[in-house]
Design a protein around this motif. Structure first.
Motif, PDB file in Angstrom:
ATOM      1  N   UNK A   8       0.829  -1.212   0.000  1.00 29.18           N
ATOM      2  CA  UNK A   8       0.000   0.000   0.000  1.00 29.18           C
ATOM      3  C   UNK A   8       0.860   1.257   0.000  1.00 29.18           C
ATOM      4  N   UNK A   9       2.025   1.205   0.661  1.00 28.34           N
ATOM      5  CA  UNK A   9       2.945   2.352   0.655  1.00 28.34           C
ATOM      6  C   UNK A   9       3.541   2.550  -0.739  1.00 28.34           C
ATOM      7  N   UNK A  10       3.840   1.441  -1.417  1.00 29.11           N
ATOM      8  CA  UNK A  10       4.342   1.545  -2.797  1.00 29.11           C
ATOM      9  C   UNK A  10       3.329   2.245  -3.689  1.00 29.11           C
ATOM     10  N   UNK A  11       2.056   1.842  -3.542  1.00 33.17           N
ATOM     11  CA  UNK A  11       1.011   2.435  -4.372  1.00 33.17           C
ATOM     12  C   UNK A  11       0.741   3.882  -3.994  1.00 33.17           C
ATOM     13  N   UNK A  12       0.683   4.152  -2.695  1.00 27.09           N
ATOM     14  CA  UNK A  12       0.372   5.505  -2.226  1.00 27.09           C
ATOM     15  C   UNK A  12       1.411   6.514  -2.690  1.00 27.09           C
ATOM     16  N   UNK A  13       2.670   6.120  -2.632  1.00 26.54           N
ATOM     17  CA  UNK A  13       3.756   7.051  -2.968  1.00 26.54           C
ATOM     18  C   UNK A  13       4.268   6.852  -4.392  1.00 26.54           C
ATOM     19  N   UNK A  14       3.579   6.012  -5.163  1.00 30.05           N
ATOM     20  CA  UNK A  14       3.926   5.773  -6.562  1.00 30.05           C
ATOM     21  C   UNK A  14       5.410   5.433  -6.705  1.00 30.05           C
ATOM     22  N   UNK A  15       5.870   4.497  -5.881  1.00 32.02           N
ATOM     23  CA  UNK A  15       7.272   4.108  -5.903  1.00 32.02           C
ATOM     24  C   UNK A  15       7.559   3.204  -7.101  1.00 32.02           C
ATOM     25  N   UNK A  16       8.745   3.344  -7.649  1.00 33.24           N
ATOM     26  CA  UNK A  16       9.189   2.384  -8.665  1.00 33.24           C
ATOM     27  C   UNK A  16       9.497   1.064  -7.959  1.00 33.24           C
ATOM     28  N   UNK A  17       9.599  -0.013  -8.738  1.00 35.81           N
ATOM     29  CA  UNK A  17       9.947  -1.304  -8.127  1.00 35.81           C
ATOM     30  C   UNK A  17      11.290  -1.206  -7.416  1.00 35.81           C
ATOM     31  N   UNK A  18      12.229  -0.475  -8.008  1.00 34.03           N
ATOM     32  CA  UNK A  18      13.559  -0.348  -7.400  1.00 34.03           C
ATOM     33  C   UNK A  18      13.486   0.426  -6.083  1.00 34.03           C
ATOM     34  N   UNK A  19      12.708   1.509  -6.068  1.00 33.96           N
ATOM     35  CA  UNK A  19      12.569   2.283  -4.826  1.00 33.96           C
ATOM     36  C   UNK A  19      11.915   1.442  -3.730  1.00 33.96           C
ATOM     37  N   UNK A  20      10.922   0.682  -4.123  1.00 31.42           N
ATOM     38  CA  UNK A  20      10.246  -0.164  -3.128  1.00 31.42           C
ATOM     39  C   UNK A  20      11.186  -1.262  -2.630  1.00 31.42           C
ATOM     40  N   UNK A  21      11.973  -1.826  -3.528  1.00 33.47           N
ATOM     41  CA  UNK A  21      12.925  -2.875  -3.138  1.00 33.47           C
ATOM     42  C   UNK A  21      13.923  -2.360  -2.106  1.00 33.47           C
ATOM     43  N   UNK A  22      14.298  -1.069  -2.205  1.00 30.90           N
ATOM     44  CA  UNK A  22      15.201  -0.494  -1.206  1.00 30.90           C
ATOM     45  C   UNK A  22      14.543  -0.483   0.171  1.00 30.90           C
ATOM     46  N   UNK A  23      13.266  -0.121   0.208  1.00 34.09           N
ATOM     47  CA  UNK A  23      12.539  -0.128   1.485  1.00 34.09           C
ATOM     48  C   UNK A  23      12.395  -1.551   2.022  1.00 34.09           C
ATOM     49  N   UNK A  24      12.119  -2.491   1.113  1.00 31.57           N
ATOM     50  CA  UNK A  24      11.993  -3.881   1.533  1.00 31.57           C
ATOM     51  C   UNK A  24      13.326  -4.438   2.033  1.00 31.57           C
TER      52      UNK A  24
END
Length: 253
Positions: free
Chosen positions: A177-193
């Motif tokens: 939901x955070x990925x969708x809310x902040x329109x993160x790229x897969x790479x940006x989300x992978x950094x958070x993960x």
């Protein structure tokens, strides 16, 4: 009209938008009949959900009601009692869900946390089948659900999505939901993960992570970029995991 289940245990997956049920063939780890889905009543109060539950359970009766029934609950469940209710009506807190559903269905019903049910299913029929040691199954969705299993034995109610990391609740920063809310790229989300999973592996040193939730069907787009030491693989049962795990849980009580 009732559907024959040949005495297979019934799994019911209680979610924020829908309540789904099916008899489960525990030799195959798959549905023994077509799944039935009913919209979750709004508000999703215990009495309203119990009515839907009774309807779903009775739709698969092929015997005298003696088949085991398991139900997932999106909250912490201890001895059948709900302790948290993040995505369902807050009136669930303190309710003995197992007793409520047992009365509604006219037979013993066993309640389990939804992420724990998914974890059981993946450990016994899915991505972590036969895996020894500590397996952590995480579901990435509105929040982050978690299930801990050691040699296939469930350690319930781990709630690792609520770890505080860098001063934030982990799931508010790293859930899908955070990925969708902040329109993160897969790479940006992978950094958070990566930050999230490194924290968990530093605390518990698991032998395997399994990643579930609807987004796991896109695992090839982000999991290879999650930079951790522990092997991390996508779940395979996906939207079947809750029902299969609930049915399995009911047969082990």
């Amino acid at each position: 009209m009732s559907q024959s289940n040949d005495a297979h245990p019934i799994g019911i997956d209680f979610g924020g938008s829908g309540i789904k049920a099916a008899p489960v063939d525990l030799d195959r780890g798959d549905f023994a009949a077509e799944r039935v889905r009913i919209e979750t009543p709004q508000p999703s109060t215990p009495d309203a959900v119990a009515e839907v539950f009774a309807e779903l359970a009775s739709s698969f009766d092929a015997d005298d009601g003696g088949t085991p029934v398991g139900v997932t609950v999106p909250g912490v469940v201890r001895d059948g009692v709900v302790s948290t209710a993040a995505n369902i009506d807050p009136s669930w807190v303190g309710v003995d869900a197992a007793a409520l559903f047992s009365q509604a269905a006219g037979r013993p019903v066993f309640a389990v946390n939804d992420a724990d049910a998914a974890g059981l299913a993946e450990a016994h029929f899915g991505a972590a089948r036969g895996q020894k040691g500590l397996v952590i199954v995480t579901t990435l969705g509105t929040g982050i659900g978690s299930a801990l299993l050691h040699d296939g034995v469930l350690l319930p109610n781990s709630e690792l999505g609520h770890l505080e990391i860098d001063g934030r609740n982990a799931e508010s920063h790293a859930a899908n939901s955070a990925r969708e809310k902040h329109d993160l790229s897969w790479e940006e989300w992978a950094e958070r993960l990566t930050t999230y999973y490194r924290t968990v592996e530093g605390l518990l040193t698991p032998d395997l992570f399994v990643v579930g939730g609807g987004v796991s069907k896109h695992a090839d787009k982000f999991l290879p970029m999650v930079d951790i030491t522990t092997p991390i693989i996508p779940a395979v049962l996906r939207n079947k995991a809750g029902i299969v795990g609930a049915a399995l849980y009911a047969t082990r009580r």
